[in-house]
Design a protein around this motif. Sequence first.
Motif, short mmCIF file in Angstrom:
data_model
loop_
_atom_site.label_atom_id
_atom_site.label_comp_id
_atom_site.label_asym_id
_atom_site.label_seq_id
_atom_site.Cartn_x
_atom_site.Cartn_y
_atom_site.Cartn_z
N ALA A 178 -8.78 -40.86 1.87
CA ALA A 178 -10.05 -40.41 1.28
C ALA A 178 -9.98 -40.51 -0.24
O ALA A 178 -10.16 -39.54 -0.96
CB ALA A 178 -10.37 -38.96 1.69
N THR A 217 -6.39 -51.25 8.71
CA THR A 217 -6.28 -49.93 9.34
C THR A 217 -6.36 -48.95 8.20
O THR A 217 -5.40 -48.74 7.47
CB THR A 217 -4.94 -49.80 10.07
N GLY A 218 -7.51 -48.37 8.04
CA GLY A 218 -7.73 -47.48 6.92
C GLY A 218 -9.19 -47.10 6.94
O GLY A 218 -9.92 -47.56 7.81
N GLY A 219 -9.60 -46.28 6.00
CA GLY A 219 -11.01 -45.92 5.97
C GLY A 219 -11.45 -45.21 7.22
O GLY A 219 -12.65 -45.16 7.51
N SER A 220 -10.48 -44.67 7.98
CA SER A 220 -10.82 -43.95 9.21
C SER A 220 -11.67 -44.82 10.12
O SER A 220 -12.65 -44.37 10.71
CB SER A 220 -11.60 -42.66 8.90
N GLU A 244 -9.03 -39.42 7.63
CA GLU A 244 -8.85 -39.10 6.22
C GLU A 244 -9.26 -37.72 5.75
O GLU A 244 -8.55 -37.08 4.96
CB GLU A 244 -9.63 -40.12 5.38
N GLY A 290 -13.48 -48.49 -1.27
CA GLY A 290 -12.34 -48.70 -0.39
C GLY A 290 -11.94 -47.41 0.26
O GLY A 290 -12.37 -46.34 -0.14
N GLY A 291 -11.07 -47.49 1.25
CA GLY A 291 -10.59 -46.28 1.91
C GLY A 291 -9.10 -46.36 2.16
O GLY A 291 -8.51 -47.41 2.17
N GLY A 292 -8.49 -45.24 2.32
CA GLY A 292 -7.09 -45.21 2.71
C GLY A 292 -6.98 -44.75 4.13
O GLY A 292 -7.91 -44.84 4.87
N ALA A 293 -5.85 -44.25 4.50
CA ALA A 293 -5.73 -43.70 5.85
C ALA A 293 -4.68 -42.62 5.83
O ALA A 293 -3.80 -42.61 6.60
CB ALA A 293 -5.46 -44.76 6.86
#
Lengths: 768, 88, 174
Positions: free
Chosen positions: A373, A521-524, A712, B85-88
């Motif tokens: 996030a 794989t990210g950003g939920s 996230e 952008g996003g993380g996880a």
Amino acid sequence: MAEAGTNGHFKVIGTRPIRHDGVDKVTGRAKYGADYSFPGMLYGKVLRSPHAHAIIKSINFDKALKLPGVKAVVTSADLPEAEDKAEQVGEAAMNPRYLSMNILARGKVLYDGHAVAAVAATSPHIAEEALKLIEVDYEVLPPVMRLEDAMKPGAEILLPNLRNKEEGDNPTNVAQHLQFKRGDVEAAFKAADFVVEREFRTETVHQGYIEPHNAVGIYNADGHATIYCSTQGAFDVRSMSAQVLGIPVGKIKVVPAEIGGGFGGKTTIYLEPLAVLLSKKTGRPVKLVMTRAEVLRATGPTSGSKIRVKMGATRDGRITAAQVWMAYEAGAFPGSPVAAGAMTILAPYAIENVLIDAYDVVVNRPKSAAYRAPGATNAAFASETVIDELAEKCGIDPLDMRIMNGAKEGTPQVAGPPYKRIGFIETCEAIKNSEHYRSPLTGKNRGRGVAAGFWFNAGMQSAATVNIHTDGTASVVTGSPDIGGSRASCAMIVAEVLGIPVEDVRPVVTDTDSIGHTDVTGGSRVTFATGMAVYQAAQDAARQLRERAAKVWEKTVDDVELRDGTLYSKGNGVAPMTIRELAKRLARTGGPITGRATVNARGVGPGFAATCIDVEVDPDTGKVQILRCTVAQDAGKAIHPAYVEGQMQGGTAQGIGWALNEEYVYDAQGHLRNTGLLDYRMPTCLDLPMIETIIVEVPNPGHPLGVRGVGEVSIVPPPAAIANAIYRAVGVRMRELPMSPPRLLKAILESGRAYSPSAQEHQAAAAD
Amino acid sequence: MATAVIPSLLRGLTGGKERVRVSGRNLREVIEDLERQFPGIRSQLTEDGELRSSIAVSIDGEIATGGLLEPVGQGSEIHFLPALGGGA
Amino acid sequence: MNSHSMANQAKNLEMSKKVRVETTINGEATEFLCEPRQSLLEVLRDVLELTGSKEGCLTGDCGACTVIVDGRAVCSCLMLGVEAQGKRITTVEGLANGTGLHPLQQKFLEDASLQCGICTPGFLMSAKALLDRNPNPSEAEVRYTLAGNLCRCTGYDKIVRAVLDAAKAMQSGG
């Protein structure tokens, strides 16, 4: 697309099967990136800048090449010059020139640890010896370590070509200014009964994955390269590496290994192009693995930030105006998550008058990378503390204050359209009705705090194929590296659609040659978007099974139903046939059956979390103990509840570490002082209690199963929840992160409020 | 006609207007119409004939996935947002 | 800046002359050649190809490399390969009994105690050393003993539960 509407009568979805990759992981068989080994493999090491800011005058590696066992040395001279423009790579825009400069410094080094050269040798120890033989002549420049210094007029400039729209042709360290505006904040503040204005400062923190970065590069004589690495996105590694190396995307294959944590930090590249370059020069596979010190010095942490929040409310508790000034440290190159910070800071609330100014600032720290996030936790620390203060002034319970002002379906977002169906209020109510919140907290120096958080969640591109095996089992193939159990969820979705046991579905995560383009794989986004592709691919396979049965029975496909793994003919006269029975006959009735689907997923549903934390503060040391913690989160629909709980607990733990202990400590010359996990202090199991979770399910109308992303948002509330708890424990409002013992103790002593006899003695002693 | 919501820092080009009526069957035509009404705005939104990679567009609450070809309906509401952008 | 003196070069040559080590790993008599400067972790992973023990920090702070040496949980990154001479070493590869999982492994799976799984081998070995010594630990004892193993994914909740569940299962002969 009807399943979300069925009364939730799922057979597999919502259960907790053992994950398919589990046995390999508990027996040590699973192969992570650093576990790969190839015949003739060499080991690579990276020479890194000892200066935070310097011009590279020359690099001489003749002596290194002469060391027995050393096979090659590379510098930025081995990379093509890249274009200076913004380009779409992965989730966000990235300037190819800056990306290349981060892989190997060109002209200048911009942070302690910036990569300058790389060596390949027959053992990692020889490679390290070789680094000492590379001679680099630096002209050291003054470092600019904090955004306050970077934004001052006359500040030392990091990137001579950097400009922002507002400063015209003047060199600057401010890469971007964003603004969001609605209504008239001036008038609303004048009319408000209570106004609170506060300034906050957060320090740089790292994602802290236990597995350091790794890459194995194999360059073939035919010009094709293969990269094995632990990554959150094989396709992004491919496109970014291709760009940096100046070769076509189609000449690179990326095989994602199992990954030991990422949290956003492994959505970019560091070692991959170096592995390929060194392999090209030596003709042998080359493996590079970062040490922990390299991970901390030279991979993207998230931004330190300064945030000013001013909010006004009327007597009855209605928030009528909010004004924000926020600046985030991007590190050496532009691209902090300040835009997301600006778009999340007020997201849970319906506020008519809003003005947000947000600044992206470069400093001599490693280039920031995404961290769970990204941008939202810094922002919520500020806004959720101010709301807590406002609630106190209005005499309203802090959860009620949030519920009263809470965003709902139709509330306009700060930047963007009105919300569709969301679950913020339900999430707050879940905490309000929780056993934790209802139970009293007694004892000295103890306090309870609550806070909320928001994250957009992402859609983006995914592909999936579902293969029916000749024994009626299936495999589901995707390109989404599994960092939290998502491949199990994919298998569960296929099992649900086909009506077969989940143990009969084998989930596979594959490389860039073997599946359609799949974003990180990210950003939920994996259960949401890859799950959507999997769902559609399973439906496709189901349809083909029905068509095949129809062919065998000489009926039409509309006459055939698939239920619980069995094909039925509507009407009489034909005995049902299981998928298993049909699968045996595939070859002789027409050929193999493979379902496929690709999505650029729409229908994303944002997610909210609310967290309640009880603390006890030791007023003599400033140490905070977490007594109890409950997190509620709207998952839309929990496919595998145990792994949804896992995301909620993991994010909460990271938020607690961010709140209490984690920070980058630099000296005056810009060297990182805490380059190990003893002094970059992340929570251990002794620091945390059990973390109670409440999964709220307000289905996302945009997804066939109601799924919202969950990975996230749970990291967002804890810093503010803990700050609010500390206030109730010892009467001190903390506005800096981390709220580590020295800082909290100082604040307690300065507050002049004695909460224990020993605290009074301290104050008396300090006053002497 | 659809409505385009103009980001705060571009309202200097629209005389301060936040909500602007626009015509067009897709995003490309809408941006052309915006350029006709407010010269100079197109180069803030597009580069090399594509939407700028730093900008995302939401149409009726959905992030547009078709770039400038994304269809726009009658009465649609169009927002220009920073791409994230996003993380996880 | 370092100059690579003759003395340094000679020292490195010495340090790279391999030593023969005889030890027992996962119940099997094992011998290997290693340089004196190689850690036990490096030997396990790069020489013996037992990559189940993981490298997380190389300074003994994360516990991902935990193995059991003569009954004690040890960070293999802090031990030299040559120090394995004559010792009995258990790694995660030796935890299961053939294809029969150890109760700790089984509970980690059932309780969903791993997300990325990189810390799991280290936790399993630390937990085994604990349960071998203290078959019925309290939650506080589990947390205290495992504080040397870092996990960034799970927040530890399900890990602690799995260890307590495994202890219960082992007590009832499971």
